[in-house]
Design a protein around this motif. Structure first.
Motif, short mmCIF file in Angstrom:
data_model
loop_
_atom_site.label_atom_id
_atom_site.label_comp_id
_atom_site.label_asym_id
_atom_site.label_seq_id
_atom_site.Cartn_x
_atom_site.Cartn_y
_atom_site.Cartn_z
N LEU A 106 48.66 58.07 84.29
CA LEU A 106 47.97 59.42 84.06
C LEU A 106 46.55 59.58 83.39
CD1 LEU A 106 50.78 61.99 83.36
CD2 LEU A 106 50.10 61.11 85.58
N LEU A 107 46.43 58.46 82.44
CA LEU A 107 45.60 58.75 81.36
C LEU A 107 44.06 58.90 82.06
CD1 LEU A 107 44.60 58.73 78.38
CD2 LEU A 107 44.48 56.04 78.64
N ASP A 108 43.67 58.23 83.18
CA ASP A 108 42.49 58.05 83.51
C ASP A 108 42.15 59.61 84.29
OD1 ASP A 108 42.17 55.52 82.73
OD2 ASP A 108 42.17 54.67 84.70
N LEU A 230 62.32 45.85 82.11
CA LEU A 230 62.55 47.12 83.22
C LEU A 230 61.83 48.09 82.54
CD1 LEU A 230 65.32 48.03 84.90
CD2 LEU A 230 65.62 49.16 82.61
N GLY A 231 61.05 49.08 83.64
CA GLY A 231 60.61 50.06 83.27
C GLY A 231 60.09 51.05 84.20
N PRO A 232 59.78 51.91 84.04
CA PRO A 232 59.36 53.12 85.07
C PRO A 232 58.37 52.76 86.13
CG PRO A 232 58.40 53.80 83.18
CD PRO A 232 59.05 52.79 82.64
N TYR A 233 58.34 53.49 87.20
CA TYR A 233 57.44 53.49 88.22
C TYR A 233 55.95 53.30 87.58
CZ TYR A 233 54.01 54.52 91.81
OH TYR A 233 52.96 54.68 92.67
N ARG A 279 49.45 69.18 85.73
CA ARG A 279 50.15 69.49 87.01
C ARG A 279 49.37 68.98 88.17
NH1 ARG A 279 54.92 70.68 87.72
NH2 ARG A 279 56.26 71.50 86.05
N SER A 280 48.24 69.14 87.95
CA SER A 280 47.19 68.67 89.04
C SER A 280 47.17 67.12 89.36
CB SER A 280 45.89 69.37 89.01
OG SER A 280 44.91 68.86 89.92
N VAL A 281 47.32 66.74 88.17
CA VAL A 281 47.19 65.12 88.03
C VAL A 281 48.38 64.45 88.56
CG1 VAL A 281 47.12 63.15 86.69
CG2 VAL A 281 45.59 65.00 86.12
N ILE A 282 49.53 64.81 88.14
CA ILE A 282 50.74 64.31 88.87
C ILE A 282 50.91 64.72 90.26
CG2 ILE A 282 52.29 66.43 88.41
CD1 ILE A 282 53.15 62.72 88.07
N GLY A 283 50.33 65.87 90.71
CA GLY A 283 50.50 65.98 92.38
C GLY A 283 49.52 65.03 92.89
N ARG A 284 48.40 64.53 92.41
CA ARG A 284 47.45 63.61 92.97
C ARG A 284 48.18 62.25 93.08
NH1 ARG A 284 43.35 66.66 90.44
NH2 ARG A 284 43.17 64.84 88.61
N CYS A 285 48.91 62.00 91.94
CA CYS A 285 49.59 60.60 91.76
C CYS A 285 50.61 60.41 92.86
CB CYS A 285 50.21 60.45 90.45
SG CYS A 285 48.95 60.13 89.12
N ALA A 293 58.08 57.65 95.27
CA ALA A 293 57.67 56.90 93.94
C ALA A 293 57.88 58.00 92.69
CB ALA A 293 56.83 56.21 93.78
N VAL A 294 57.13 59.01 93.05
CA VAL A 294 56.94 60.17 91.95
C VAL A 294 57.32 61.55 92.83
CG1 VAL A 294 55.38 61.59 90.62
CG2 VAL A 294 55.05 58.97 90.71
N VAL A 295 58.12 61.92 92.30
CA VAL A 295 58.79 63.33 92.80
C VAL A 295 58.40 64.36 91.87
CG1 VAL A 295 60.53 64.63 93.69
CG2 VAL A 295 60.36 62.37 94.41
N VAL A 296 57.38 65.41 92.25
CA VAL A 296 56.87 66.41 91.68
C VAL A 296 58.03 67.38 91.40
CG1 VAL A 296 55.17 68.05 91.03
CG2 VAL A 296 54.61 65.99 91.89
N LEU A 297 58.41 67.82 90.05
CA LEU A 297 59.45 68.85 89.97
C LEU A 297 58.48 70.21 89.81
CD1 LEU A 297 61.90 67.01 87.49
CD2 LEU A 297 62.01 67.18 90.10
N SER A 298 59.26 71.34 90.30
CA SER A 298 58.45 72.69 90.17
C SER A 298 58.93 73.40 88.74
CB SER A 298 58.98 73.87 91.34
OG SER A 298 60.49 73.61 91.38
N ALA A 299 58.06 74.08 88.14
CA ALA A 299 58.24 74.54 86.96
C ALA A 299 59.51 75.41 86.91
CB ALA A 299 56.97 75.33 86.38
#
Length: 299
Positions: A106-108, A230-233, A279-285, A293-299
């Protein structure tokens, strides 16, 4: 750890109520947390401030001296805050916490979005394990954090953020000789339990050989063929996309991530902007990565 305004205010409360329990109820914070803050204050000052008994607490001579000065010191903290707030040069500070693996993904985009969307801001990114990030949030050292799902702490609010799988990673396919040490980040006990469960689900020995402070250091060892991990995606998204390592995906357990902030900051404009950016960044990822690989969860 430096002495802060809240610590002095808590000290005044404890002295007024002659009870850590009653002071914690008054301030709506957990009693163990307040007790630790008072012990830390005594450690920082190098003297005992309280005489503790089953009936409550009384001040020592040193405690009485501090009580006479504490209110004036708090006013000086407030005056300093007012001066910086009124200064034309003053900038808002946004302090975001992330586990190191999440930060790699996420950092960049977070940095780019913060400086594009928020005027006059100084951004600080704190990389720690989830347990430490929650502690820093509780103590007001962070504004918002991404954490692995943990039991809710008093005074904090959380919303679901995203879920991601774990991967077992090696540089080359393992041969019969095996024997490479299994290294994981030096995180909290909850992560170690998840790591052991994940290794067991893969039919591998869950024994942990090394704990390193940084996932980046572990990845360097893996790259040199000196360890497996072992680590996360989020920590391996680049290597997975490049196909440069050998990976085994863990179907269960998954890592659930939450966004967390202090309840008293729920109405803060800065926290609201940071939530929107994250939230915008994780949506793009999620859109740019492989399906699921990444499933965005609703608030």
């Amino acid at each position: 750890m430096g002495i802060d305004r809240n610590q002095l205010q808590y000290f005044i409360d404890v002295a007024a109520f002659r009870s850590i329990n009653k002071a914690s109820e008054h301030r709506n914070i957990a009693q163990p947390a307040l007790s630790r803050r008072m012990s830390q204050l005594e450690y920082d000052l190098g003297c005992e401030l309280f005489v503790r008994s089953s009936q409550g607490v009384d001040l020592t001579p040193a405690g009485k001296v501090l009580l006479m000065r504490a209110a004036a010191i708090i006013r000086q903290f407030d005056d300093l805050h007012d001066l910086t707030a009124q200064s034309d040069m003053a900038q808002r500070q946004l302090r975001i916490g992330m586990p190191p693996g999440v930060s790699l993904m996420l950092l960049d985009q977070v940095v780019r979005s913060v400086y594009r969307d928020i005027d006059e801001v100084i951004l600080t990114i704190e990389e720690e394990d989830s347990c430490r990030l929650l502690k820093q949030l509780s103590e007001g050292q962070l504004d918002i954090a991404v954490v692995s799902r943990r039991p809710r702490r008093e005074g904090l609010e959380a919303e679901p953020y995203f879920v991601e799988p774990l991967y077992f990673a090696t540089r080359e396919p393992e041969t019969e000789r095996g024997g490479l040490p299994f290294a994981v980040p030096d995180a909290d006990e909850a992560f170690f339990r998840i790591a052991e469960e994940a290794m067991t689900s893969l039919g591998r020995a869950p024994h942990i050989d090394m704990k390193l402070a940084s996932i980046a250091s572990i990845k360097r060892l893996v790259e040199k063929g000196q360890a497996r991990t072992l680590g996360p995606y989020s920590a391996f998204s680049g290597e997975l996309a490049a196909g440069s390592w050998t990976f085994e995906k863990v179907e269960n357990p998954l890592l659930y991530r939450d966004l967390v902030w202090r309840r008293q900051d729920a109405g803060s404009e800065l926290v609201s902007l940071a939530r929107g950016i994250l939230r915008s960044v994780i949506g793009r990822c999620a859109e740019e990565g492989p399906p699921g690989a990444v499933v965005v969860l609703s608030a």
